[in-house]
Design a protein around this motif. Structure first.
Motif, mmCIF file in Angstrom:
data_model
loop_
_atom_site.group_PDB
_atom_site.id
_atom_site.type_symbol
_atom_site.label_atom_id
_atom_site.label_comp_id
_atom_site.label_asym_id
_atom_site.label_seq_id
_atom_site.Cartn_x
_atom_site.Cartn_y
_atom_site.Cartn_z
ATOM 1 N N ILE A 169 -2.801 -13.741 -3.986
ATOM 2 C CA ILE A 169 -2.745 -13.782 -2.520
ATOM 3 C C ILE A 169 -1.401 -13.225 -2.058
ATOM 4 N N ARG A 170 -0.331 -13.635 -2.708
ATOM 5 C CA ARG A 170 0.995 -13.112 -2.342
ATOM 6 C C ARG A 170 1.053 -11.602 -2.574
ATOM 7 N N TYR A 171 0.457 -11.137 -3.676
ATOM 8 C CA TYR A 171 0.424 -9.693 -3.938
ATOM 9 C C TYR A 171 -0.355 -8.968 -2.839
ATOM 10 N N ALA A 172 -1.469 -9.540 -2.405
ATOM 11 C CA ALA A 172 -2.258 -8.917 -1.327
ATOM 12 C C ALA A 172 -1.441 -8.868 -0.036
ATOM 13 N N GLU A 173 -0.754 -9.963 0.272
ATOM 14 C CA GLU A 173 0.078 -9.986 1.479
ATOM 15 C C GLU A 173 1.227 -8.991 1.374
ATOM 16 N N ARG A 174 1.777 -8.844 0.173
ATOM 17 C CA ARG A 174 2.833 -7.845 -0.020
ATOM 18 C C ARG A 174 2.288 -6.431 0.157
ATOM 19 N N SER A 175 1.019 -6.220 -0.173
ATOM 20 C CA SER A 175 0.437 -4.889 0.028
ATOM 21 C C SER A 175 0.398 -4.547 1.512
ATOM 22 N N ALA A 176 0.065 -5.526 2.352
ATOM 23 C CA ALA A 176 0.080 -5.296 3.801
ATOM 24 C C ALA A 176 1.502 -5.016 4.273
ATOM 25 N N ALA A 177 2.465 -5.775 3.762
ATOM 26 C CA ALA A 177 3.865 -5.544 4.130
ATOM 27 C C ALA A 177 4.318 -4.149 3.707
ATOM 28 N N LEU A 178 3.825 -3.686 2.573
ATOM 29 C CA LEU A 178 4.170 -2.345 2.098
ATOM 30 C C LEU A 178 3.600 -1.276 3.025
ATOM 31 N N VAL A 179 2.352 -1.432 3.435
ATOM 32 C CA VAL A 179 1.742 -0.471 4.358
ATOM 33 C C VAL A 179 2.507 -0.453 5.684
ATOM 34 N N ASN A 180 2.962 -1.607 6.137
ATOM 35 C CA ASN A 180 3.648 -1.717 7.425
ATOM 36 C C ASN A 180 5.121 -1.306 7.376
ATOM 37 N N ALA A 181 5.687 -1.222 6.190
ATOM 38 C CA ALA A 181 7.133 -1.000 6.046
ATOM 39 C C ALA A 181 7.541 0.433 6.405
ATOM 40 N N GLU A 182 8.713 0.531 6.998
ATOM 41 C CA GLU A 182 9.364 1.828 7.196
ATOM 42 C C GLU A 182 10.234 2.034 5.969
ATOM 43 N N LEU A 183 9.958 3.064 5.197
ATOM 44 C CA LEU A 183 10.712 3.295 3.963
ATOM 45 C C LEU A 183 11.239 4.729 3.934
ATOM 46 N N PRO A 184 12.249 5.035 4.751
ATOM 47 C CA PRO A 184 12.751 6.411 4.776
ATOM 48 C C PRO A 184 13.584 6.785 3.547
ATOM 49 N N ASP A 185 14.125 5.773 2.848
ATOM 50 C CA ASP A 185 15.006 6.090 1.725
ATOM 51 C C ASP A 185 15.115 4.895 0.779
ATOM 52 N N ASP A 186 15.885 5.090 -0.295
ATOM 53 C CA ASP A 186 16.055 4.036 -1.301
ATOM 54 C C ASP A 186 16.647 2.761 -0.711
ATOM 55 N N SER A 187 17.558 2.925 0.214
ATOM 56 C CA SER A 187 18.200 1.768 0.838
ATOM 57 C C SER A 187 17.160 0.917 1.586
ATOM 58 N N ALA A 188 16.252 1.576 2.289
ATOM 59 C CA ALA A 188 15.201 0.854 3.012
ATOM 60 C C ALA A 188 14.260 0.151 2.037
ATOM 61 N N LEU A 189 14.002 0.780 0.893
ATOM 62 C CA LEU A 189 13.157 0.139 -0.123
ATOM 63 C C LEU A 189 13.846 -1.122 -0.648
ATOM 64 N N ARG A 190 15.139 -1.045 -0.877
ATOM 65 C CA ARG A 190 15.873 -2.237 -1.329
ATOM 66 C C ARG A 190 15.818 -3.333 -0.272
ATOM 67 N N PHE A 230 1.223 6.419 -1.791
ATOM 68 C CA PHE A 230 0.327 5.290 -2.021
ATOM 69 C C PHE A 230 -0.041 4.597 -0.715
ATOM 70 N N ARG A 231 0.915 4.418 0.166
ATOM 71 C CA ARG A 231 0.637 3.770 1.455
ATOM 72 C C ARG A 231 -0.432 4.540 2.222
ATOM 73 N N ALA A 232 -0.360 5.867 2.182
ATOM 74 C CA ALA A 232 -1.367 6.689 2.860
ATOM 75 C C ALA A 232 -2.748 6.496 2.219
ATOM 76 N N GLU A 233 -2.780 6.268 0.926
ATOM 77 C CA GLU A 233 -4.042 6.023 0.227
ATOM 78 C C GLU A 233 -4.567 4.605 0.476
ATOM 79 N N LEU A 234 -3.661 3.669 0.684
ATOM 80 C CA LEU A 234 -4.034 2.258 0.800
ATOM 81 C C LEU A 234 -4.504 1.874 2.200
ATOM 82 N N ARG A 235 -3.951 2.477 3.222
ATOM 83 C CA ARG A 235 -4.305 2.108 4.597
ATOM 84 C C ARG A 235 -5.821 2.171 4.852
ATOM 85 N N PRO A 236 -6.536 3.179 4.333
ATOM 86 C CA PRO A 236 -7.992 3.202 4.566
ATOM 87 C C PRO A 236 -8.742 1.969 4.063
#
Length: 191
Positions: free
Chosen positions: A4-25, A49-55
């Motif tokens: 369940i936590r992994y699934a919720e993290r997947s939503a957070a990943l789709v929603n995240a702004e990740l312009p660079d390594d610092s944002a990923l950290r 991956f986010r583009a593939e996952l959103r659908p």
């Protein structure tokens, strides 16, 4: 593994702004042990991956179960998961979704896919959604008992509830003010 936590993290990943390594950290703020493992290729891999996952979320939101299953199966085939037993604490053996050689991106992708696949099998394929708030397109995982979640966050839910309340107040005020206006009768024609 907490699927369940992994699934919720997947939503957070789709929603995240990740312009660079610092944002990923920053995205991994609660998992500081992964910070040093982030490499430049992780951000690009996660964007793809986010583009593939959103659908998957879009299909679930539209109650399109066959598309949810097909898309998740395609993603699982395209991103094979290599689980391993973790023994960093011999008294607490547990599974990880990626082996030690996996990149941060591979780990996050594995967690997302295993979390969503397990959630879909356990709770159903329509437990993923897109926020109903007017100006939000974030995705979410609905683990509510009656599958009633409509918003990605309490903030969006509150904003929508306040907007609906204000709209009802305006309609009520318009109704009250319209009911108290004097009714004018048309003048009789004089010859």
């Amino acid at each position: 593994m907490d699927f369940i936590r992994y699934a919720e993290r997947s939503a957070a990943l789709v929603n995240a702004e990740l312009p660079d390594d610092s944002a990923l950290r920053e995205h991994l703020a609660d998992r500081t042990w992964l910070h040093d493992a982030v490499v430049p290729g992780d951000v690009a891999a996660l964007h793809a991956f986010r583009a593939e996952l959103r659908p998957v979320f879009e299909a679930s939101d539209a109650d399109d179960v066959p598309s949810v299953v097909r898309t998740l199966n395609d993603l699982l085939a395209g991103h094979p998961v290599t689980p391993m037993i973790s023994d960093h604490d011999p008294d607490d053996l547990h599974m990880h979704v990626a082996n030690r050689a996996a990149s941060v991106a591979e780990l996050l992708i594995g967690e997302a896919l295993m979390g969503l696949a397990t959630l879909v099998c356990d709770l159903g394929a329509t437990r993923l959604g897109i926020c109903s708030a007017a100006r939000c397109d974030h995705v979410f995982v609905d683990t509510s008992p009656n599958q009633s979640r409509r918003y990605c966050s309490d903030r969006c839910s509150s904003r929508a509830n306040v907007a609906a309340f204000r709209a009802r107040q305006r309609r009520a005020e318009q109704t009250r003010s319209g009911a108290h206006e004097p009714v004018t009768q048309p003048r009789a024609a004089t010859s």
